[in-house]
Design a protein around this motif. Structure first.
Motif, mmCIF file in Angstrom:
data_model
loop_
_atom_site.group_PDB
_atom_site.id
_atom_site.type_symbol
_atom_site.label_atom_id
_atom_site.label_comp_id
_atom_site.label_asym_id
_atom_site.label_seq_id
_atom_site.Cartn_x
_atom_site.Cartn_y
_atom_site.Cartn_z
ATOM 1 N N PHE A 1 36.719 44.421 33.916
ATOM 2 C CA PHE A 1 35.821 43.293 33.684
ATOM 3 C C PHE A 1 34.389 43.681 34.023
ATOM 4 C CE2 PHE A 1 33.511 39.725 35.589
ATOM 5 C CZ PHE A 1 33.385 38.921 34.473
ATOM 6 N N ALA A 2 34.216 44.337 35.170
ATOM 7 C CA ALA A 2 32.870 44.741 35.581
ATOM 8 C C ALA A 2 32.264 45.700 34.567
ATOM 9 C CB ALA A 2 32.916 45.377 36.970
ATOM 10 N N ARG A 3 33.073 46.617 34.054
ATOM 11 C CA ARG A 3 32.576 47.583 33.070
ATOM 12 C C ARG A 3 32.217 46.880 31.756
ATOM 13 N NH1 ARG A 3 35.935 51.167 34.183
ATOM 14 N NH2 ARG A 3 37.646 50.349 32.952
ATOM 15 N N ASP A 4 33.064 45.955 31.304
ATOM 16 C CA ASP A 4 32.810 45.254 30.043
ATOM 17 C C ASP A 4 31.617 44.311 30.140
ATOM 18 O OD1 ASP A 4 34.954 46.573 28.963
ATOM 19 O OD2 ASP A 4 36.345 44.879 29.169
ATOM 20 N N ALA A 5 31.496 43.625 31.261
ATOM 21 C CA ALA A 5 30.415 42.651 31.421
ATOM 22 C C ALA A 5 29.122 43.314 31.877
ATOM 23 C CB ALA A 5 30.819 41.580 32.418
ATOM 24 N N GLY A 6 29.202 44.544 32.328
ATOM 25 C CA GLY A 6 28.032 45.222 32.888
ATOM 26 C C GLY A 6 26.865 45.330 31.941
ATOM 27 N N LYS B 1 25.918 43.307 29.676
ATOM 28 C CA LYS B 1 25.341 42.008 29.345
ATOM 29 C C LYS B 1 24.667 41.350 30.543
ATOM 30 C CE LYS B 1 29.001 41.445 26.012
ATOM 31 N NZ LYS B 1 30.320 40.902 25.788
ATOM 32 N N LEU B 2 24.683 42.027 31.684
ATOM 33 C CA LEU B 2 24.131 41.450 32.903
ATOM 34 C C LEU B 2 22.835 42.152 33.291
ATOM 35 C CD1 LEU B 2 27.433 41.301 34.986
ATOM 36 C CD2 LEU B 2 26.352 39.427 33.768
ATOM 37 N N THR B 3 22.055 41.459 34.099
ATOM 38 C CA THR B 3 20.834 42.072 34.615
ATOM 39 C C THR B 3 21.205 43.127 35.658
ATOM 40 O OG1 THR B 3 20.612 40.476 36.410
ATOM 41 C CG2 THR B 3 19.597 39.887 34.288
ATOM 42 N N HIS B 4 20.229 43.962 36.003
ATOM 43 C CA HIS B 4 20.468 45.016 36.983
ATOM 44 C C HIS B 4 20.937 44.426 38.318
ATOM 45 C CE1 HIS B 4 20.089 48.729 39.157
ATOM 46 N NE2 HIS B 4 19.271 48.140 40.027
ATOM 47 N N ARG B 5 20.295 43.348 38.737
ATOM 48 C CA ARG B 5 20.653 42.701 40.007
ATOM 49 C C ARG B 5 22.076 42.153 39.955
ATOM 50 N NH1 ARG B 5 17.863 37.416 42.710
ATOM 51 N NH2 ARG B 5 19.090 37.468 44.609
ATOM 52 N N SER B 6 22.431 41.523 38.841
ATOM 53 C CA SER B 6 23.781 40.972 38.700
ATOM 54 C C SER B 6 24.828 42.078 38.705
ATOM 55 C CB SER B 6 23.901 40.155 37.415
ATOM 56 O OG SER B 6 23.055 39.038 37.455
ATOM 57 N N ARG B 7 24.528 43.198 38.027
ATOM 58 C CA ARG B 7 25.464 44.327 38.031
ATOM 59 C C ARG B 7 25.649 44.870 39.441
ATOM 60 N NH1 ARG B 7 23.126 47.862 33.270
ATOM 61 N NH2 ARG B 7 21.385 46.572 33.826
ATOM 62 N N LYS B 8 24.540 44.953 40.163
ATOM 63 C CA LYS B 8 24.604 45.460 41.535
ATOM 64 C C LYS B 8 25.446 44.526 42.409
ATOM 65 C CE LYS B 8 21.660 46.833 45.380
ATOM 66 N NZ LYS B 8 20.294 46.913 45.883
ATOM 67 N N GLU B 9 25.228 43.215 42.286
ATOM 68 C CA GLU B 9 25.992 42.245 43.067
ATOM 69 C C GLU B 9 27.470 42.274 42.677
ATOM 70 O OE1 GLU B 9 24.075 38.510 42.466
ATOM 71 O OE2 GLU B 9 22.387 39.011 43.762
ATOM 72 N N LEU B 10 27.751 42.422 41.396
ATOM 73 C CA LEU B 10 29.134 42.509 40.938
ATOM 74 C C LEU B 10 29.801 43.758 41.484
ATOM 75 C CD1 LEU B 10 31.329 41.232 39.196
ATOM 76 C CD2 LEU B 10 30.448 42.521 37.256
ATOM 77 N N GLY B 11 29.084 44.861 41.495
ATOM 78 C CA GLY B 11 29.619 46.101 42.067
ATOM 79 C C GLY B 11 29.904 45.966 43.554
ATOM 80 N N GLN B 12 28.993 45.316 44.265
ATOM 81 C CA GLN B 12 29.196 45.112 45.700
ATOM 82 C C GLN B 12 30.399 44.206 45.954
ATOM 83 O OE1 GLN B 12 25.390 43.571 46.849
ATOM 84 N NE2 GLN B 12 24.498 45.607 47.178
ATOM 85 N N ALA B 13 30.525 43.159 45.157
ATOM 86 C CA ALA B 13 31.669 42.256 45.310
ATOM 87 C C ALA B 13 32.976 42.988 45.017
ATOM 88 C CB ALA B 13 31.515 41.052 44.382
ATOM 89 N N LEU B 14 32.961 43.830 44.006
ATOM 90 C CA LEU B 14 34.157 44.604 43.661
ATOM 91 C C LEU B 14 34.533 45.539 44.806
ATOM 92 C CD1 LEU B 14 36.287 45.297 41.584
ATOM 93 C CD2 LEU B 14 34.706 46.923 40.575
ATOM 94 N N GLU B 15 33.552 46.171 45.427
ATOM 95 C CA GLU B 15 33.839 47.052 46.562
ATOM 96 C C GLU B 15 34.401 46.271 47.746
ATOM 97 O OE1 GLU B 15 33.909 50.363 46.730
ATOM 98 O OE2 GLU B 15 33.522 50.263 44.592
ATOM 99 N N ARG B 16 33.864 45.069 47.990
ATOM 100 C CA ARG B 16 34.398 44.242 49.076
ATOM 101 C C ARG B 16 35.838 43.844 48.793
ATOM 102 N NH1 ARG B 16 29.312 41.627 48.759
ATOM 103 N NH2 ARG B 16 30.300 39.898 47.668
ATOM 104 N N ILE B 17 36.129 43.513 47.547
ATOM 105 C CA ILE B 17 37.492 43.121 47.183
ATOM 106 C C ILE B 17 38.433 44.308 47.294
ATOM 107 C CG2 ILE B 17 38.939 42.342 45.267
ATOM 108 C CD1 ILE B 17 36.589 40.493 44.499
ATOM 109 N N LYS B 18 37.977 45.486 46.881
ATOM 110 C CA LYS B 18 38.802 46.686 47.030
ATOM 111 C C LYS B 18 39.117 46.937 48.501
ATOM 112 C CE LYS B 18 37.364 49.466 43.063
ATOM 113 N NZ LYS B 18 36.699 50.721 42.687
ATOM 114 N N GLY B 19 38.115 46.800 49.340
ATOM 115 C CA GLY B 19 38.325 46.978 50.776
ATOM 116 C C GLY B 19 39.302 45.960 51.333
ATOM 117 N N ALA B 20 39.175 44.715 50.879
ATOM 118 C CA ALA B 20 40.091 43.671 51.343
ATOM 119 C C ALA B 20 41.515 43.966 50.881
ATOM 120 C CB ALA B 20 39.634 42.307 50.828
ATOM 121 N N CYS B 21 41.664 44.443 49.654
ATOM 122 C CA CYS B 21 42.994 44.775 49.146
ATOM 123 C C CYS B 21 43.610 45.929 49.929
ATOM 124 C CB CYS B 21 42.932 45.122 47.659
ATOM 125 S SG CYS B 21 42.667 43.695 46.596
ATOM 126 N N ARG B 22 42.809 46.932 50.239
ATOM 127 C CA ARG B 22 43.319 48.052 51.052
ATOM 128 C C ARG B 22 43.725 47.563 52.437
ATOM 129 N NH1 ARG B 22 39.275 51.007 48.228
ATOM 130 N NH2 ARG B 22 37.733 50.425 49.799
#
Length: 101
Positions: A32-37, A39-60
């Motif tokens: 999703f992040a790759r597909d939506a990336g 169409k998003l602004t640089h800031r939104s992509r950065k925030e989405l990437g950070q959220a994805l990393e937090r979720i990955k950490g939570a899953c681990r």
């Protein structure tokens, strides 16, 4: 509106299944992040990437905690099988009495 739940069977409800599902969720979120990336602004992509990393950490973290908890529970039940059966019976009786009211 009717809702149907597909409750997992014992063999489907294992920790391996949970971990497998978490990994699929992470992969889908990355897609999703790759597909939506684009169409998003640089800031939104950065925030989405950070959220994805937090979720990955939570899953681990969930994966590690679940594995530790399951090993501990298995060890306790193997060392005290009769007490475990007694505790399960007592819990079943309590739940049955509460649900009867």
């Amino acid at each position: 509106m009717e809702t149907y739940f597909n409750f997992p069977k014992a063999e489907e409800g294992s920790s391996e299944k949970l971990i497998y599902d978490l990994r699929i969720l992470m992969r889908d979120m990355e897609d999703f992040a790759r597909d939506a990336g684009g169409k998003l602004t640089h800031r939104s992509r950065k925030e989405l990437g950070q959220a994805l990393e937090r979720i990955k950490g939570a899953c681990r973290s969930i994966e590690n905690e679940t594995a530790t908890w399951m090993r501990s529970t298995d060890r306790t039940i193997r060392h005290h099988p009769y007490q475990a059966v007694g505790a399960a019976l007592a819990l079943g009786i309590v739940v049955g009495l509460i649900s009867r009211r």
